[in-house]
Motif scaffolding. Sequence first.
Motif, PDB file in Angstrom:
ATOM      1  N   GLY A 145       0.774  -1.220   0.012  1.00  0.00           N
ATOM      2  CA  GLY A 145      -0.009  -0.058   0.056  1.00  0.00           C
ATOM      3  C   GLY A 145       0.870   1.252  -0.039  1.00  0.00           C
ATOM      4  O   GLY A 145       0.313   2.451   0.119  1.00  0.00           O
ATOM      5  N   ILE A 146       2.246   1.137   0.189  1.00  0.00           N
ATOM      6  CA  ILE A 146       2.829   2.252   0.195  1.00  0.00           C
ATOM      7  C   ILE A 146       3.549   2.696  -1.048  1.00  0.00           C
ATOM      8  O   ILE A 146       3.473   3.707  -1.882  1.00  0.00           O
ATOM      9  CB  ILE A 146       4.199   1.899   0.835  1.00  0.00           C
ATOM     10  N   ALA A 147       3.803   1.588  -2.047  1.00  0.00           N
ATOM     11  CA  ALA A 147       4.188   1.978  -3.517  1.00  0.00           C
ATOM     12  C   ALA A 147       3.046   2.462  -4.325  1.00  0.00           C
ATOM     13  O   ALA A 147       1.920   1.890  -4.243  1.00  0.00           O
ATOM     14  CB  ALA A 147       4.699   0.648  -4.070  1.00  0.00           C
ATOM     15  N   ARG A 148       3.488   3.484  -5.311  1.00  0.00           N
ATOM     16  CA  ARG A 148       2.498   3.738  -6.090  1.00  0.00           C
ATOM     17  C   ARG A 148       2.527   3.757  -7.400  1.00  0.00           C
ATOM     18  O   ARG A 148       1.688   4.014  -8.532  1.00  0.00           O
ATOM     19  CB  ARG A 148       2.236   5.562  -5.848  1.00  0.00           C
ATOM     20  N   LYS A 149       3.796   2.983  -7.853  1.00  0.00           N
ATOM     21  CA  LYS A 149       4.076   2.881  -9.194  1.00  0.00           C
ATOM     22  C   LYS A 149       5.066   1.599  -9.289  1.00  0.00           C
ATOM     23  O   LYS A 149       5.918   1.212  -8.408  1.00  0.00           O
ATOM     24  CB  LYS A 149       5.005   4.061  -9.517  1.00  0.00           C
ATOM     25  N   VAL A 150       4.678   0.712 -10.183  1.00  0.00           N
ATOM     26  CA  VAL A 150       5.687  -0.462 -10.734  1.00  0.00           C
ATOM     27  C   VAL A 150       5.917  -0.178 -12.100  1.00  0.00           C
ATOM     28  O   VAL A 150       5.420  -0.103 -12.948  1.00  0.00           O
ATOM     29  CB  VAL A 150       4.725  -1.657 -10.351  1.00  0.00           C
ATOM     30  N   SER A 151       7.235  -0.488 -12.280  1.00  0.00           N
ATOM     31  CA  SER A 151       7.924  -0.666 -13.452  1.00  0.00           C
ATOM     32  C   SER A 151       8.621  -1.705 -13.596  1.00  0.00           C
ATOM     33  O   SER A 151       9.743  -2.105 -13.011  1.00  0.00           O
ATOM     34  CB  SER A 151       8.861   0.840 -13.851  1.00  0.00           C
ATOM     35  N   PHE A 152       8.267  -2.527 -14.587  1.00  0.00           N
ATOM     36  CA  PHE A 152       8.985  -3.946 -14.861  1.00  0.00           C
ATOM     37  C   PHE A 152       9.388  -4.308 -16.186  1.00  0.00           C
ATOM     38  O   PHE A 152       8.482  -3.679 -17.257  1.00  0.00           O
ATOM     39  CB  PHE A 152       7.675  -4.887 -14.668  1.00  0.00           C
ATOM     40  N   THR A 153      10.267  -4.750 -16.488  1.00  0.00           N
ATOM     41  CA  THR A 153      10.697  -5.093 -17.795  1.00  0.00           C
ATOM     42  C   THR A 153      10.989  -6.807 -17.718  1.00  0.00           C
ATOM     43  O   THR A 153      11.959  -7.281 -16.791  1.00  0.00           O
ATOM     44  CB  THR A 153      12.291  -4.718 -18.311  1.00  0.00           C
ATOM     45  N   GLY A 154      10.407  -7.603 -18.436  1.00  0.00           N
ATOM     46  CA  GLY A 154      10.580  -9.077 -18.177  1.00  0.00           C
ATOM     47  C   GLY A 154       9.689  -9.623 -19.318  1.00  0.00           C
ATOM     48  O   GLY A 154       9.119  -9.261 -20.232  1.00  0.00           O
TER      49      GLY A 154
END
Length: 375
Positions: free
Chosen positions: A117-126
């Motif tokens: 609930g803290i993180a507001r953004k995810v950026s993933f490469t895979g």
Amino acid sequence: MAYGAEMLRWFSEEAVRIGGDQATSVDGNTRIMITKEPVGPCVLVTPWNFPLAMGARKIAPAVAAGCTMVFKPAELTPLTSLALVQIFREAGLPDGVLNVVTTANASSVVGTWMGSGIARKVSFTGSTEVGKILLRQAADNVMRSSMELGGNAPFIVLADADIEKAVDGALKAKMRNMGEACTAANRFFVHRSVAGEFSEKFAKRISELQVGNGALEGTDVGPLIEQKGLDKVQALVADAVAKGARILTGGSRPEGPGYFYIPTVLTDVSQDAELMRTEIFGPVAAITVFDGEDEVLRLANDTEWGLVGYVFTENMDKALRFSAELEVGMVGLNTGIVSNHAAPFGGVKQSGLGREGGKIGIEEFLEIKYTALAI
């Protein structure tokens, strides 16, 4: 290294160009102010194939936008990522802004971050498979998401193409990083009138590449990343040959230890061969002959992925038509390299969401705020 450094240079310049807007409302009673703010704490997850560049491509815009980060590099290449983080510390980035965790249990670590609930953004490469898992997790907290996922790039050679230019482009599009790149050309579609010439010249260039230890002078092609990757390439080639493909060069492992595979060119590849539907991630090029432009566009777009496509032609009208009709996020016209820090990198369909690099890259880490000011 150079690509990663250019990402830092590019986003250092974009950091001071974060804009906004202001206007007066239609009724004249309100001043409309538009500002942009950091999206908040970010989860960054990177792959092993370009460990420094992939980290820099995510960290640079996040820092420029003013975000804090938790960074999970690939299990197979943690040391480069740790060195990158150390460089940021030495450059003066405050403690706590960029936090790195190496782990062999990625799902547990990243899953905890996603559910916090803290993180507001995810950026993933895979892989697309893992990207879908992260998107489901992101939905629980309505997180902003950037996904750079798998590819199955078509490489199209039209009848009027400059064959020498096409062969050179094919070598770059296929063999960059031993084919272990999401932008790697997988499916080669060559017009029947030039198929023989292209195949012969391409196979010759591929056969001249030296396979061996990358630390030795004269080596062009190193090993694949791990046994699983080698097994996949061997299985895909065996399946294609069983379904009628001919081996023009390569098609086997060299003698000795290591995860090496001889660069391979296959021709007469059937559309039902598994490698036509699977991201190869290895030094194997599969050539198919076509007759009509509508036919090749249908074949090129017949995939769940849509990251990049390559087209070689000397006719500008055809070039623009193929650029418009290919269902991809990026197109290489008469070039085998599309990655550029100044350009938006990303795909459509199941190849991802959002873009990295270019002017739009920093927007992925910013939220828009509207303030109404009474006049």
